[in-house]
Design a protein around this motif. Sequence first.
Motif, mmCIF file in Angstrom:
data_model
loop_
_atom_site.group_PDB
_atom_site.id
_atom_site.type_symbol
_atom_site.label_atom_id
_atom_site.label_comp_id
_atom_site.label_asym_id
_atom_site.label_seq_id
_atom_site.Cartn_x
_atom_site.Cartn_y
_atom_site.Cartn_z
ATOM 1 N N HIS A 134 0.882 -1.173 0.000
ATOM 2 C CA HIS A 134 0.000 0.000 0.000
ATOM 3 C C HIS A 134 0.915 1.217 0.000
ATOM 4 C CE1 HIS A 134 -2.734 3.086 1.520
ATOM 5 N NE2 HIS A 134 -3.732 2.302 1.158
ATOM 6 N N HIS A 135 0.511 2.295 -0.674
ATOM 7 C CA HIS A 135 1.450 3.409 -0.852
ATOM 8 C C HIS A 135 1.853 4.082 0.455
ATOM 9 C CE1 HIS A 135 -1.924 6.263 -0.390
ATOM 10 N NE2 HIS A 135 -0.992 7.185 -0.206
ATOM 11 N N GLU A 136 1.085 3.903 1.523
ATOM 12 C CA GLU A 136 1.451 4.512 2.798
ATOM 13 C C GLU A 136 2.479 3.708 3.569
ATOM 14 O OE1 GLU A 136 -2.241 5.052 4.795
ATOM 15 O OE2 GLU A 136 -2.722 6.923 3.746
ATOM 16 N N GLY A 137 2.780 2.510 3.090
ATOM 17 C CA GLY A 137 3.826 1.710 3.706
ATOM 18 C C GLY A 137 3.442 1.053 5.022
ATOM 19 N N LYS A 138 2.145 1.041 5.349
ATOM 20 C CA LYS A 138 1.719 0.424 6.610
ATOM 21 C C LYS A 138 1.143 -0.974 6.404
ATOM 22 C CE LYS A 138 0.660 4.882 8.726
ATOM 23 N NZ LYS A 138 -0.412 5.768 9.260
ATOM 24 N N GLN A 139 0.805 -1.291 5.158
ATOM 25 C CA GLN A 139 0.235 -2.599 4.834
ATOM 26 C C GLN A 139 0.859 -3.125 3.542
ATOM 27 O OE1 GLN A 139 -4.008 -2.046 4.457
ATOM 28 N NE2 GLN A 139 -4.403 -2.672 6.568
ATOM 29 N N PHE A 140 0.866 -4.444 3.442
ATOM 30 C CA PHE A 140 1.236 -5.073 2.173
ATOM 31 C C PHE A 140 0.324 -6.282 1.955
ATOM 32 C CE2 PHE A 140 3.948 -7.037 5.384
ATOM 33 C CZ PHE A 140 3.839 -8.400 5.104
ATOM 34 N N ILE A 141 0.258 -6.726 0.706
ATOM 35 C CA ILE A 141 -0.633 -7.817 0.320
ATOM 36 C C ILE A 141 0.182 -8.911 -0.361
ATOM 37 C CG2 ILE A 141 -1.222 -6.700 -1.874
ATOM 38 C CD1 ILE A 141 -4.045 -7.864 -1.587
ATOM 39 N N CYS A 142 -0.142 -10.175 -0.072
ATOM 40 C CA CYS A 142 0.545 -11.318 -0.673
ATOM 41 C C CYS A 142 -0.466 -12.170 -1.438
ATOM 42 C CB CYS A 142 1.199 -12.200 0.397
ATOM 43 S SG CYS A 142 2.397 -11.353 1.431
ATOM 44 N N SER A 143 -0.002 -12.753 -2.558
ATOM 45 C CA SER A 143 -0.839 -13.724 -3.288
ATOM 46 C C SER A 143 -0.246 -15.108 -3.097
ATOM 47 C CB SER A 143 -0.903 -13.368 -4.771
ATOM 48 O OG SER A 143 0.329 -13.605 -5.414
ATOM 49 N N HIS A 144 -1.142 -16.107 -2.968
ATOM 50 C CA HIS A 144 -0.697 -17.444 -2.568
ATOM 51 C C HIS A 144 -1.127 -18.515 -3.569
ATOM 52 C CE1 HIS A 144 0.592 -15.978 1.392
ATOM 53 N NE2 HIS A 144 -0.489 -15.202 1.349
#
Length: 1135
Positions: free
Chosen positions: A243-253
């Motif tokens: 996420h552009h704010e750098g507080k979250q990220f997402i993973c694909s599995h």
Amino acid sequence: MKKFNIRKVLDGLKEQASSSASSGQSGALENNLMHETLQSENFQLCKTVRHGFPYQPSSMAHDPVQKILAIGTQSGALRLFGRPGVECYCQHESGAAVISLQFLINEGALVSALADDSVHLWNLRQRRPAILHSLKFNRERITFVHLPFQSKWLYIGTEKGNIHIVNVESFTLSGYVIMWNKAIELSSKAHPGPVVHISDNPMDEGKLIIGYEAGIVVLWDLKSKKADYRYTYDEAIHSVAWHHEGKQFICSHSDGTLTIWNIKGQGKPFQTITPHGKQPKDGKKPEPCKPILKVEYKTTRLGDPFMILSGGLSYDTVGRRPCLTVMHGKSTAVLEMDYPIVDFLTLCETPYSNDFQEPYAVVVLLEKDLVVIDLAQNGYPIFENPYPLTIHESPVTCCEYFADCPVDLIPALYSVGSRQKRQGYSKKEWPISGGNWGLGTQSYPEIIITGHADGTVKFWDASAIMLQVLYKLKTAKVFEKSRINKEDKQNTEIVDEDPYAIQIMAWCPESRMLCVAGVSANLIIYRFSKQEITTEVVQLLEVRLQYEVNDMESPPEGGGGGDRDLPTPGTASPSPQTTGPPTHPSTSSNSSDGVRDNVPCLKVRSTPLKQSPGYQVELVVQLVWVSGEPPQQITSLALNSSYGLIVFGNSNGLAVMDYLQKTVLLNLGTVELYGSNDPYQRQPRSPRKTRQPSGGNGLCDINEGSASEDRCKSPTSVLASNHQQFYNGGGGRGAKMSRKLSLPTELKPDLDHRDNSFSRSRSSSVTSIDKEAREAITSFHFCETFARKGESAITPCLYVGTSLGTVLAVALNLPPAGEQRLLQPVIVLPSGTLARLKGSILRMAFLDNTGTFLPPASETWYEPNAAGADSEERDKARKRRPVSVSPSTSQELQESQYAVVCSEKQAKVIALPSQNCIFKHSITETSFVLRADVVQMNIGNCVACFCANGHIMTLSLPGLRPLLDVNYLPLTDMRIARTFCFTNLGQAMYLTSPTEIQRITYSQETCENLQEMLGELFTPVETPEAPNRGFFKGLFGGGATSLDREELFGETQAGKASRGLAQHIPGPQGLEGMKGAASGVVADLARARIALDERGQKLGELDERTAAMLASADSFGKHAHDMMLKCKDKKWYQF
């Protein structure tokens, strides 16, 4: 050691003596009159440009500031795309697959990582990009590459799980290494697997996120050299996005789930989503789906974020096409693709990862297509692709290339082709718009025509090294759709797949007449019209062409003795017959004994055919089955718009048709062209039993000559061609169409004096029919020349070349132009043999007595469906017989024309009308010529040849002096042999892969101007301003924090990297002056010069540093002396 053959020497001396004696004065006169303007300095071979979709793509990258796209392939190729018309092709020498691409955004450079564990830096600031540096890893396999925006430090992840850092300016390794065991420590007992993702936190450059395949994600602190957080999931990871704010990220599995994590939230993910999974009612885990191979998370300032992913469909969707899923707020759009997805990229307004992304498009790279989706419009329409990427829409089966076409041709084709465009595209402009067009001076029109397996023919504008589709013609519309009936298919069709595939094309640019030959032994003749018409009944001619074996009434079992390289073996003595209901398909079917007879391979449609502006069907010609034997495929084809004639040939013989009167003029076996002068002394055949085709209509025989009935019964008699048979069932048209032609008495075959042995005098070759007595027709040429030896007047002629190296002449007696042309018959008279060469005849052409090329006569285009004043203009145009270039009528000249003949092995120039061979050249002994063309250059003519051993050669005319011989391209694929073609002004092309056209030039002038003609990829553009941090974020430290990577990764703090880990390879560019890699002594001298320059540069820098140090030392000494004098007499307490 090569054997010395005295016989060849004697033969050569004998031929030279005979030719010099026979030509005598004419040879000397020819040498005096015809000065050859072309010299070897006028020729140089180089690649110009590659068009089409990159074959087997493997990776993709985009520069958001320069707006250019890069695609890498599995064969190590690199294709770069800017605005429409700006394309570039590069190739890695190793040929290893490109696994990753990273732009140095707005720097005019690109990093490529290959499957052979090498990394390369490409300079894009020149028209032909070149490698500046390379780095080859020896101990580790590269799996992922990441280059942060505005950074010169490249992160490289490996299969072992380690991360190495490379300085892209010097392409040297940093001593800073992130080892896998240090990254995971005790969080996992097993190896985490290869690195599948690396990226830095958008808000903190000092924090690096590392994704491992086994399901572990590590947030690494670059300064403290330790992991801040570790995130573990029990499914394999395929990709990670911030996420552009750098507080979250997402993973694909791998189970089709997406997990969203807070960076400070250890343990479980903040949210788990299964986009395509069925949610059970009892709250259990959703059913597993297919892996989500990639996910991107893009934010917008005013709306919901976009989550874009590929894959993840449920396993029960068997047979469903590959999909791209766009999740925006509460809506989920599933966009089906025609081919599997290789990669996709989201195009955003800003290059900065710490700002709202504002995505506006998605570029989807498929296995065989490139799709760009507009995210800003409802329904996500796609952009209309302006690149010529649809060459392979159906596999290309043949090509033709025409340079210096009539100037009105491209606008005419474009005007009718623009009406064929699909609707529903995005209204916005194509988003990949970088680069600038070249400023080439080459302005002549060029057209490429491609024939395809589904029966389509595409016309392309190839002017100024660009390619754009102009018009598409679907030839399959003429035929009924084939029923899915296996038994019927086996009985009628001669090919299992693609029955409409185009095999050969003949096109007259001046008259715009087009003729295509298909694999199902069919011909379609088209006229060009700008008006729409409806054809009630398609005009049809059916041709019966047979060849029976000696003393045989039926084909042998297994089709014995046929050509193995043709789809169906045939059998041999010419029994040419012609059947032709002109307006409807044949009604004949299986005969009483169950053998198919007089049945074409395809059925012409019987319903009215609506024909749009463009190419419209004039006539369909089909070869029919003969007594259970399928027709042989067409091997050669020619069209002449001035004479109104079409001629085609195969392994049985040839047929000449008048497309104005819709009649077959000549239907002749190859042997019958020789008459009694057959040089191969073929065996006499037993009399043929006349087979009456079933169908109930009977036959109509109309004899208009003075031949006796006994001559008509002779199976090898030339008169068999005149004994033409047509169906009566055409409303009386049969009598009009069947027309018998008288032949000269000197061509009567004398069977009593024939030798019973069959002698062959040609060399073997891969492309020839060697194991068969059958002689195929391989080439044609219409011309106005001398039909026989010693004639004084030129007449329209057809020259025929065969697979046994013979050139035969056929005289054409045409009625006067205008109405008489449509009423009186065209007389066709075989006139004997002109020459014999080794190998199949490939090309024929004619020069006048000054060496000027004599093009075949042609008429200018007129509107065939015109009315009123336009029709009057049409009639005037039709009454005008086009004037071909005629030779000088000066009585002083003994020879008025020169025939140029090229075969698989040699070329000859023959003086006419004496028919003396004045020049002869052996092109190749060990190989054979695949394609030969007589081409016109700016200052002369030449013969251009492409051999199977990869050599491209040019020969002067008329002297046949070798001017160019380059070992360019070994024949690795029959596709190249099938599609290679030369054209005028030094241009050539071939299909280098199933999806790409490679264009080359053999003209020195074009090679010199090529640099200006090529487009520029890099254009100076200002980098957008970084996002404003805001007052409070700047005050309280909430904005992005920067990192001094130079200090952290430099040699001072990080130390030197291990020597054996990777090897640095400097690129062939060297200093600014060297623009390409040289070879041999020149390269060694260049390298030595560069080394000396570099050494001199370094010595100069050392001198400057020494001088600076001396000056500094002098200054220090002076200051020290002044201080000493100042303090000399002072006491200690005075300080």
